[in-house]
Enzyme design. Sequence first.
Site, PDB file in Angstrom:
ATOM      1  N   ASP A  16      -3.693 -33.729 -47.380  1.00  0.00           N
ATOM      2  CA  ASP A  16      -2.506 -32.925 -47.649  1.00  0.00           C
ATOM      3  C   ASP A  16      -2.910 -31.787 -48.587  1.00  0.00           C
ATOM      4  OD1 ASP A  16      -0.089 -31.875 -48.414  1.00  0.00           O
ATOM      5  OD2 ASP A  16       0.827 -33.793 -48.916  1.00  0.00           O
ATOM      6  N   ARG A  44      -4.495 -36.454 -58.417  1.00  0.00           N
ATOM      7  CA  ARG A  44      -4.206 -35.021 -58.367  1.00  0.00           C
ATOM      8  C   ARG A  44      -4.668 -34.411 -59.699  1.00  0.00           C
ATOM      9  NH1 ARG A  44       1.801 -35.030 -55.420  1.00  0.00           N
ATOM     10  NH2 ARG A  44       1.113 -36.105 -53.513  1.00  0.00           N
ATOM     11  N   ASP A  66      13.956 -32.277 -50.477  1.00  0.00           N
ATOM     12  CA  ASP A  66      13.683 -33.178 -51.598  1.00  0.00           C
ATOM     13  C   ASP A  66      14.957 -33.917 -51.982  1.00  0.00           C
ATOM     14  OD1 ASP A  66      11.076 -32.230 -51.749  1.00  0.00           O
ATOM     15  OD2 ASP A  66      11.504 -30.839 -53.399  1.00  0.00           O
TER      16      ASP A  66
END
Length: 337
Positions: A59, A112, A238
């Site tokens: 991703d 991340r 979201d």
Amino acid sequence: MALRDLIIPQNYQPRLGILETEVAIKLVKDTLERQLAQKLNLTRVSAPLFVRNNSGLNDNLSGKERPVSFDIPDADSTVEIVHSLAKWKRQALKMYGFSGGMGLYTDMNAIRRDEELDNLHSVYVDQWDWEKMLTPATRNRQTLEMTVQLIMQALRETQQKLCEVFPQMDAFLPSEIAFISSQELEDRYPDLTPKQREDAVCREYGAVFISQIGRALKSGKPHDGRAPDYDDWDLNGDILVWNPVLERAFEISSMGIRVDEESLKRQLKEAGCEDRAALPFHRRLLAGELPLTMGGGIGQSRVCMLLLEKAHIGEVQASIWPEDMVAACEEAGIHLL
């Protein structure tokens, strides 16, 4: 930067001690996992922690984040720790032989490295990644919004179970969720930043699904960044709820109907990423070899932080934080694991 963004709630007192917190984390995770599997018709599968760097499966998030990579000499490969499994799941649905209305979920763990650390953001990411099959007839906004409602039902029922076991906890999730597009939100609050708009609309409704994220708005800027090659920017969004401890909007899920051949071509062009069409995953999608799907991620630590009424995500997961943040939290009674 991290300490500047830290929120210290006034007179913060955790509802649960450290050991109680660990018991409650397990309760929340077990309960919500069962609820999601049942309501969305999902089967648990195993998933990779890393993928080959030339597979196109990782991703890209907003496109700026650097993946953690390393080499595997015996496999003659360089691999990347996943950022999420948005693309891998779609390929897995086909490989595992899932059919109409069925789906999969998995425990996704990621690193991340470029996250800006604060109350909500950690370098360590843990979430339920899920994906399910669609047909041309169900690839629409109605399916998207119905799925959002089911996820909110699962969250409310999980909170109810938590409050039964720990009566000192509050049941604060609203009974309904509002739906608004990112452009409608900008039109409504033109003088606010995207994050300020989220706070304003969440404060009003308690829970909101902000849709159509990724494309530039009338202002010339998108509401938020989205990679062009997994969600259809017209059919995504979201889920945010109002966090009563931090008194701000709180994102618990990013989700959407995935790109088909047409929307992938369009969004790669808009984003200036047409070179990605040559990657293996993208070639298969453009050739019509992958199923129509929808999916998303639901943050495990995020949900625990929210329902356990914690001020910092580090109270429900073990990670690395700046020393000045650890000290400031400890002084305020926020005990990071």
